[in-house]
Design a protein around this motif. Sequence first.
Motif, PDB file in Angstrom:
ATOM      1  N   GLU A 130     -12.812  68.060  72.067  1.00 36.65           N
ATOM      2  CA  GLU A 130     -12.057  66.739  72.308  1.00 36.65           C
ATOM      3  C   GLU A 130     -11.858  66.402  73.736  1.00 36.65           C
ATOM      4  O   GLU A 130     -12.192  65.101  73.980  1.00 36.65           O
ATOM      5  CB  GLU A 130     -11.025  66.533  71.455  1.00 36.65           C
ATOM      6  CG  GLU A 130     -11.006  66.164  69.932  1.00 36.65           C
ATOM      7  CD  GLU A 130      -9.740  66.539  68.916  1.00 36.65           C
ATOM      8  OE1 GLU A 130      -8.818  66.454  69.887  1.00 36.65           O
ATOM      9  OE2 GLU A 130      -9.737  66.169  67.817  1.00 36.65           O
ATOM     10  N   LEU A 131     -11.306  67.275  74.211  1.00 32.06           N
ATOM     11  CA  LEU A 131     -11.154  67.056  75.836  1.00 32.06           C
ATOM     12  C   LEU A 131     -12.277  67.061  76.584  1.00 32.06           C
ATOM     13  O   LEU A 131     -12.180  66.026  77.461  1.00 32.06           O
ATOM     14  CB  LEU A 131     -10.461  68.416  76.504  1.00 32.06           C
ATOM     15  CG  LEU A 131      -9.960  68.257  77.856  1.00 32.06           C
ATOM     16  CD1 LEU A 131      -8.723  67.096  77.889  1.00 32.06           C
ATOM     17  CD2 LEU A 131      -9.113  69.701  78.087  1.00 32.06           C
ATOM     18  N   ASP A 132     -13.285  67.653  76.188  1.00 29.75           N
ATOM     19  CA  ASP A 132     -14.670  67.265  76.783  1.00 29.75           C
ATOM     20  C   ASP A 132     -15.021  65.893  76.623  1.00 29.75           C
ATOM     21  O   ASP A 132     -15.586  65.201  77.444  1.00 29.75           O
ATOM     22  CB  ASP A 132     -15.857  68.285  76.387  1.00 29.75           C
ATOM     23  CG  ASP A 132     -15.599  69.742  77.110  1.00 29.75           C
ATOM     24  OD1 ASP A 132     -14.818  69.791  78.061  1.00 29.75           O
ATOM     25  OD2 ASP A 132     -16.076  70.743  76.585  1.00 29.75           O
ATOM     26  N   GLU A 133     -14.918  65.480  75.540  1.00 35.65           N
ATOM     27  CA  GLU A 133     -15.239  63.955  74.934  1.00 35.65           C
ATOM     28  C   GLU A 133     -14.535  63.000  75.938  1.00 35.65           C
ATOM     29  O   GLU A 133     -15.010  62.123  76.213  1.00 35.65           O
ATOM     30  CB  GLU A 133     -15.246  63.775  73.684  1.00 35.65           C
ATOM     31  CG  GLU A 133     -16.166  64.598  72.829  1.00 35.65           C
ATOM     32  CD  GLU A 133     -15.967  64.191  71.264  1.00 35.65           C
ATOM     33  OE1 GLU A 133     -15.551  63.133  70.940  1.00 35.65           O
ATOM     34  OE2 GLU A 133     -16.397  65.048  70.574  1.00 35.65           O
ATOM     35  N   ILE A 134     -13.262  63.264  76.121  1.00 36.46           N
ATOM     36  CA  ILE A 134     -12.410  62.451  76.798  1.00 36.46           C
ATOM     37  C   ILE A 134     -12.955  62.359  78.144  1.00 36.46           C
ATOM     38  O   ILE A 134     -12.999  61.301  78.712  1.00 36.46           O
ATOM     39  CB  ILE A 134     -11.018  62.924  76.702  1.00 36.46           C
ATOM     40  CG1 ILE A 134     -10.280  62.506  75.245  1.00 36.46           C
ATOM     41  CG2 ILE A 134     -10.036  62.082  77.644  1.00 36.46           C
ATOM     42  CD1 ILE A 134      -9.094  63.333  75.122  1.00 36.46           C
ATOM     43  N   ARG A 135     -13.212  63.682  78.782  1.00 40.79           N
ATOM     44  CA  ARG A 135     -13.761  63.581  80.172  1.00 40.79           C
ATOM     45  C   ARG A 135     -14.887  62.795  80.489  1.00 40.79           C
ATOM     46  O   ARG A 135     -15.207  62.200  81.454  1.00 40.79           O
ATOM     47  CB  ARG A 135     -13.639  64.793  80.572  1.00 40.79           C
ATOM     48  CG  ARG A 135     -12.303  65.551  80.938  1.00 40.79           C
ATOM     49  CD  ARG A 135     -12.454  67.054  81.309  1.00 40.79           C
ATOM     50  NE  ARG A 135     -11.009  67.590  81.499  1.00 40.79           N
ATOM     51  CZ  ARG A 135     -10.817  68.770  81.414  1.00 40.79           C
ATOM     52  NH1 ARG A 135     -11.785  69.759  81.263  1.00 40.79           N
ATOM     53  NH2 ARG A 135      -9.500  69.161  81.470  1.00 40.79           N
ATOM     54  N   HIS A 136     -15.803  62.954  79.495  1.00 42.66           N
ATOM     55  CA  HIS A 136     -17.161  62.341  79.578  1.00 42.66           C
ATOM     56  C   HIS A 136     -16.920  60.850  79.444  1.00 42.66           C
ATOM     57  O   HIS A 136     -17.563  60.186  80.173  1.00 42.66           O
ATOM     58  CB  HIS A 136     -17.980  62.797  78.407  1.00 42.66           C
ATOM     59  CG  HIS A 136     -19.516  62.327  78.147  1.00 42.66           C
ATOM     60  ND1 HIS A 136     -20.369  62.584  79.159  1.00 42.66           N
ATOM     61  CD2 HIS A 136     -19.956  61.225  77.741  1.00 42.66           C
ATOM     62  CE1 HIS A 136     -21.424  61.593  79.067  1.00 42.66           C
ATOM     63  NE2 HIS A 136     -21.240  61.021  78.003  1.00 42.66           N
ATOM     64  N   LEU A 137     -16.033  60.323  78.540  1.00 46.25           N
ATOM     65  CA  LEU A 137     -15.711  59.091  78.482  1.00 46.25           C
ATOM     66  C   LEU A 137     -15.282  58.372  79.476  1.00 46.25           C
ATOM     67  O   LEU A 137     -15.692  57.292  80.222  1.00 46.25           O
ATOM     68  CB  LEU A 137     -15.001  58.583  77.251  1.00 46.25           C
ATOM     69  CG  LEU A 137     -15.393  58.729  75.701  1.00 46.25           C
ATOM     70  CD1 LEU A 137     -14.379  58.682  74.772  1.00 46.25           C
ATOM     71  CD2 LEU A 137     -16.636  57.785  75.532  1.00 46.25           C
ATOM     72  N   ALA A 138     -14.356  58.946  80.474  1.00 51.12           N
ATOM     73  CA  ALA A 138     -13.776  58.618  81.612  1.00 51.12           C
ATOM     74  C   ALA A 138     -14.712  58.555  82.635  1.00 51.12           C
ATOM     75  O   ALA A 138     -14.654  57.763  83.525  1.00 51.12           O
ATOM     76  CB  ALA A 138     -12.692  59.709  81.905  1.00 51.12           C
ATOM     77  N   TYR A 139     -15.651  59.420  82.632  1.00 47.68           N
ATOM     78  CA  TYR A 139     -16.840  59.594  83.759  1.00 47.68           C
ATOM     79  C   TYR A 139     -17.590  58.150  83.526  1.00 47.68           C
ATOM     80  O   TYR A 139     -18.013  57.477  84.351  1.00 47.68           O
ATOM     81  CB  TYR A 139     -17.716  60.801  83.444  1.00 47.68           C
ATOM     82  CG  TYR A 139     -18.988  60.737  84.360  1.00 47.68           C
ATOM     83  CD1 TYR A 139     -18.684  60.991  85.619  1.00 47.68           C
ATOM     84  CD2 TYR A 139     -19.895  60.488  83.835  1.00 47.68           C
ATOM     85  CE1 TYR A 139     -19.785  61.008  86.538  1.00 47.68           C
ATOM     86  CE2 TYR A 139     -21.270  60.468  84.628  1.00 47.68           C
ATOM     87  CZ  TYR A 139     -21.215  60.780  86.006  1.00 47.68           C
ATOM     88  OH  TYR A 139     -22.138  60.680  87.006  1.00 47.68           O
ATOM     89  N   GLU A 140     -17.822  57.852  82.209  1.00 44.60           N
ATOM     90  CA  GLU A 140     -18.722  56.620  81.895  1.00 44.60           C
ATOM     91  C   GLU A 140     -18.074  55.714  82.365  1.00 44.60           C
ATOM     92  O   GLU A 140     -18.471  54.716  82.789  1.00 44.60           O
ATOM     93  CB  GLU A 140     -19.104  56.785  80.340  1.00 44.60           C
ATOM     94  CG  GLU A 140     -20.111  57.698  80.128  1.00 44.60           C
ATOM     95  CD  GLU A 140     -21.487  57.612  80.649  1.00 44.60           C
ATOM     96  OE1 GLU A 140     -21.880  56.582  80.851  1.00 44.60           O
ATOM     97  OE2 GLU A 140     -22.124  58.866  81.155  1.00 44.60           O
ATOM     98  N   ASN A 141     -16.745  55.437  81.906  1.00 44.61           N
ATOM     99  CA  ASN A 141     -15.946  54.192  82.223  1.00 44.61           C
ATOM    100  C   ASN A 141     -15.887  54.182  83.795  1.00 44.61           C
ATOM    101  O   ASN A 141     -16.060  53.017  84.313  1.00 44.61           O
ATOM    102  CB  ASN A 141     -14.549  54.322  81.774  1.00 44.61           C
ATOM    103  CG  ASN A 141     -14.433  54.280  80.194  1.00 44.61           C
ATOM    104  OD1 ASN A 141     -15.267  53.621  79.742  1.00 44.61           O
ATOM    105  ND2 ASN A 141     -13.371  54.718  79.801  1.00 44.61           N
ATOM    106  N   SER A 142     -15.727  55.052  84.444  1.00 51.56           N
ATOM    107  CA  SER A 142     -15.620  55.307  85.840  1.00 51.56           C
ATOM    108  C   SER A 142     -17.058  54.623  86.535  1.00 51.56           C
ATOM    109  O   SER A 142     -16.897  53.676  87.505  1.00 51.56           O
ATOM    110  CB  SER A 142     -15.234  56.632  86.565  1.00 51.56           C
ATOM    111  OG  SER A 142     -15.277  56.282  87.851  1.00 51.56           O
ATOM    112  N   LYS A 143     -18.097  55.275  85.942  1.00 51.16           N
ATOM    113  CA  LYS A 143     -19.397  54.918  86.353  1.00 51.16           C
ATOM    114  C   LYS A 143     -19.744  53.316  86.357  1.00 51.16           C
ATOM    115  O   LYS A 143     -20.192  52.398  87.235  1.00 51.16           O
ATOM    116  CB  LYS A 143     -20.446  55.719  85.608  1.00 51.16           C
ATOM    117  CG  LYS A 143     -21.851  55.491  86.003  1.00 51.16           C
ATOM    118  CD  LYS A 143     -22.690  56.370  85.412  1.00 51.16           C
ATOM    119  CE  LYS A 143     -24.262  56.044  85.859  1.00 51.16           C
ATOM    120  NZ  LYS A 143     -25.223  56.912  84.874  1.00 51.16           N
ATOM    121  N   ILE A 144     -19.247  52.598  85.076  1.00 49.16           N
ATOM    122  CA  ILE A 144     -19.480  51.364  84.728  1.00 49.16           C
ATOM    123  C   ILE A 144     -18.576  50.513  85.509  1.00 49.16           C
ATOM    124  O   ILE A 144     -19.106  49.347  86.245  1.00 49.16           O
ATOM    125  CB  ILE A 144     -19.132  51.107  83.358  1.00 49.16           C
ATOM    126  CG1 ILE A 144     -20.042  51.793  82.369  1.00 49.16           C
ATOM    127  CG2 ILE A 144     -19.173  49.639  83.023  1.00 49.16           C
ATOM    128  CD1 ILE A 144     -19.735  51.844  80.878  1.00 49.16           C
TER     129      ILE A 144
END
Length: 145
Positions: free
Chosen positions: A58-72
């Motif tokens: 779940e932590l990996d998923e949270i970090r991946h979503l944060a990375y995607e949000n930052s990129k957008i």
Amino acid sequence: MGIRTAFKTPLGTTPFHLVYGKACHLPVELEYKAAWAIKELNFNLKTAGERRLIQLNELDEIRHLAYENSKIYKERTKAFHDRKIIPKNFAPNDQVLLFNSRLKLFPGKLRSRWSGPFRIKEVRPYGAVVLGTQWEETLQSMDKG
């Protein structure tokens, strides 16, 4: 502590949540949650290990979503900035002023950051221009006068 627990718009979450995978709680709440977790798992190591693996995923998923949000967020900010840029086209013999960006460090009182005017000698690809020196400008003005 405030910066770690404050919601960051580009990330879509808090930095604390990115690191630990949960919201930041006061120490009293943590003691209660720790006691509750021990009671729930009842010291079963296999169940505790499986639960920890799920939490790590779940932590990996949270970090991946944060990375995607930052990129957008960065893409939208860049697009907004690029829309505001006004292209400038120069031609030979145009007069321009030269901006001195280094004057910021130790500016003299009422000293302008602009110098010139200069006459453009040549326009090169990708917006580069060759300027005539102020000495050449002075000589040309003397020849005309």
